[in-house]
Design an enzyme around this catalytic site. Structure first.
Site, mmCIF file in Angstrom:
data_model
loop_
_atom_site.group_PDB
_atom_site.id
_atom_site.type_symbol
_atom_site.label_atom_id
_atom_site.label_comp_id
_atom_site.label_asym_id
_atom_site.label_seq_id
_atom_site.Cartn_x
_atom_site.Cartn_y
_atom_site.Cartn_z
ATOM 1 N N LYS A 1 0.835 -1.208 0.000
ATOM 2 C CA LYS A 1 0.000 0.000 0.000
ATOM 3 C C LYS A 1 0.872 1.261 0.000
ATOM 4 O O LYS A 1 0.568 2.220 -0.680
ATOM 5 C CB LYS A 1 -0.949 0.012 1.209
ATOM 6 C CG LYS A 1 -1.962 -1.135 1.182
ATOM 7 C CD LYS A 1 -3.070 -0.935 2.200
ATOM 8 C CE LYS A 1 -2.619 -1.069 3.632
ATOM 9 N NZ LYS A 1 -2.215 -2.433 4.039
ATOM 10 N N ARG B 1 -10.998 -0.007 7.765
ATOM 11 C CA ARG B 1 -10.472 -1.302 8.194
ATOM 12 C C ARG B 1 -11.588 -2.190 8.738
ATOM 13 O O ARG B 1 -11.336 -3.338 9.054
ATOM 14 C CB ARG B 1 -9.474 -1.123 9.342
ATOM 15 C CG ARG B 1 -8.063 -0.706 8.997
ATOM 16 C CD ARG B 1 -7.162 -1.853 8.667
ATOM 17 N NE ARG B 1 -5.878 -1.918 9.322
ATOM 18 C CZ ARG B 1 -4.805 -1.157 9.065
ATOM 19 N NH1 ARG B 1 -4.857 -0.181 8.204
ATOM 20 N NH2 ARG B 1 -3.672 -1.387 9.682
ATOM 21 N N ARG C 1 11.254 -6.101 6.464
ATOM 22 C CA ARG C 1 10.658 -4.834 6.030
ATOM 23 C C ARG C 1 11.074 -3.687 6.952
ATOM 24 O O ARG C 1 11.060 -3.820 8.166
ATOM 25 C CB ARG C 1 9.126 -4.948 6.040
ATOM 26 C CG ARG C 1 8.462 -3.624 5.672
ATOM 27 C CD ARG C 1 7.029 -3.789 5.342
ATOM 28 N NE ARG C 1 6.162 -3.676 6.514
ATOM 29 C CZ ARG C 1 4.870 -3.380 6.450
ATOM 30 N NH1 ARG C 1 4.286 -3.178 5.277
ATOM 31 N NH2 ARG C 1 4.149 -3.309 7.539
ATOM 32 N N ARG D 1 9.426 -1.353 12.088
ATOM 33 C CA ARG D 1 8.272 -1.061 12.946
ATOM 34 C C ARG D 1 8.161 -2.081 14.068
ATOM 35 O O ARG D 1 8.375 -3.263 13.850
ATOM 36 C CB ARG D 1 6.984 -1.085 12.107
ATOM 37 C CG ARG D 1 6.758 0.201 11.352
ATOM 38 C CD ARG D 1 5.629 0.106 10.385
ATOM 39 N NE ARG D 1 4.416 -0.498 10.928
ATOM 40 C CZ ARG D 1 3.291 -0.605 10.246
ATOM 41 N NH1 ARG D 1 3.222 -0.131 9.015
ATOM 42 N NH2 ARG D 1 2.232 -1.167 10.779
ATOM 43 N N ARG E 1 -2.373 -9.628 12.695
ATOM 44 C CA ARG E 1 -2.901 -8.535 11.851
ATOM 45 C C ARG E 1 -3.515 -9.085 10.568
ATOM 46 O O ARG E 1 -4.518 -8.563 10.082
ATOM 47 C CB ARG E 1 -1.790 -7.515 11.536
ATOM 48 C CG ARG E 1 -1.568 -6.533 12.686
ATOM 49 C CD ARG E 1 -0.192 -5.917 12.677
ATOM 50 N NE ARG E 1 0.073 -5.080 11.524
ATOM 51 C CZ ARG E 1 1.312 -4.762 11.111
ATOM 52 N NH1 ARG E 1 2.363 -5.223 11.747
ATOM 53 N NH2 ARG E 1 1.477 -3.982 10.074
#
Ligand code: AMP
Length: 257
Positions: free
Chosen positions: A23, A100, A136, A168, A179
């Site tokens: 995204k 969401r 990531r 993160r 998630r």
């Protein structure tokens, strides 16, 4: 490019996809066309950083750390306020990470029409691999992501804006799986409503072996063409950033020009 920019000016676009589906990178492509990037996750992380001692920030931080959805009474006003700003109304926007859940979707659609929902389809196996094993990292300023597939030129600074690149806290194996589960449950609850409006376009990242594609368009890992498995167990290749940008722009041309 100039014609496409003019055609998308003022459009309201949602990017829908699980964590790690690209995204942030697709948002960067859409920003190049003049759309304003509105990302609920970035807005929440900024709020928590800039206003660390408030009750609201502490509460939001707890939810985010666990990978849970931050309650609607915190996230909805932050996002809706931004979408109503003049810059979004005039230029249009790309909305990343919102809605969401069903209630967020209903609030959004009760207040404005949306022109396009891009549904980013990425195999689950790659999502976990790409975030956890391929490490990531995210720019704290513009939210562009890097990994071993697309490492930054400088290990600590974003290629695009020079912002700090960090891992993160919620990008660990356990939280990612949670998630993803949440994403599947919550999105399934409202995706059919959006499909019924006829505004959803699929943006797949995979390329099956029947499809002929130039190697320069394929995702590679340390020099080799990367393969992953689809949720149905088929071995597939994946498009790289340049080719995904082209695939995205083809959809916009088809839809708006
Ligand atoms: P993201 O950067 O989109 O992956 O979001 C990071 C975290 O922020 C999520 O795991 C949630 O805890 C929270 N968050 C972001 N967007 C929303 C949303 N629309 N509703 C609830 N929580 C959100």
């Amino acid at each position: 490019m100039e014609k496409l920019k003019a055609a998308v000016k003022g459009k309201k676009i949602i990017l829908l996809g699980p964590p790690g589906s690209g995204k942030g990178n697709r948002s960067k492509d859409l920003k190049e066309l003049g759309l304003v990037h509105v990302a609920s996750g970035i807005a929440l992380r900024a709020r928590v950083r800039n206003d660390a001692e408030s009750e609201l920030s502490k509460k939001a931080k707890d939810y985010m750390k666990r990978g849970d959805l931050v309650p609607d009474d915190i996230v909805v006003p932050i996002v809706m306020e931004h979408l109503k700003k003049k810059e979004c109304v005039v230029n249009g926007f790309v909305l990343d990470g919102f809605p969401r859940n069903k209630s967020q979707s209903e609030i959004l659609f009760s207040e404005m029409d949306i022109d396009l929902v891009l549904y980013l389809e990425v195999p689950r196996r790659h999502l976990i691999y790409g975030i956890v094993e391929a490490n990531r990292r995210t720019c704290t300023k513009c939210a562009l992501t890097y990994s071993d597939f697309d490492p930054p030129q400088d290990a600590e600074a974003c290629n695009k804006c020079g912002g700090e690149i960090v891992k993160r806290a919620d990008d660990n194996a356990e939280t990612i799986k949670y998630r993803l589960k949440l994403y599947e449950e919550e999105t399934k609850a409202f995706l059919p409503d959006l499909e019924a409006k006829g505004i959803v376009e699929l943006l797949p990242i995979t390329v099956s072996d029947d499809e002929e594609v130039d190697t320069s368009k394929l995702k590679t890992l340390r020099g080799d063409v990367y393969r992953t498995e689809t949720d149905q167990g088929e071995s597939v290749r994946m498009l790289n950033l340049v080719a995904m940008r082209e695939r995205l722009f083809d959809i916009l041309v088809e839809k708006f020009m």
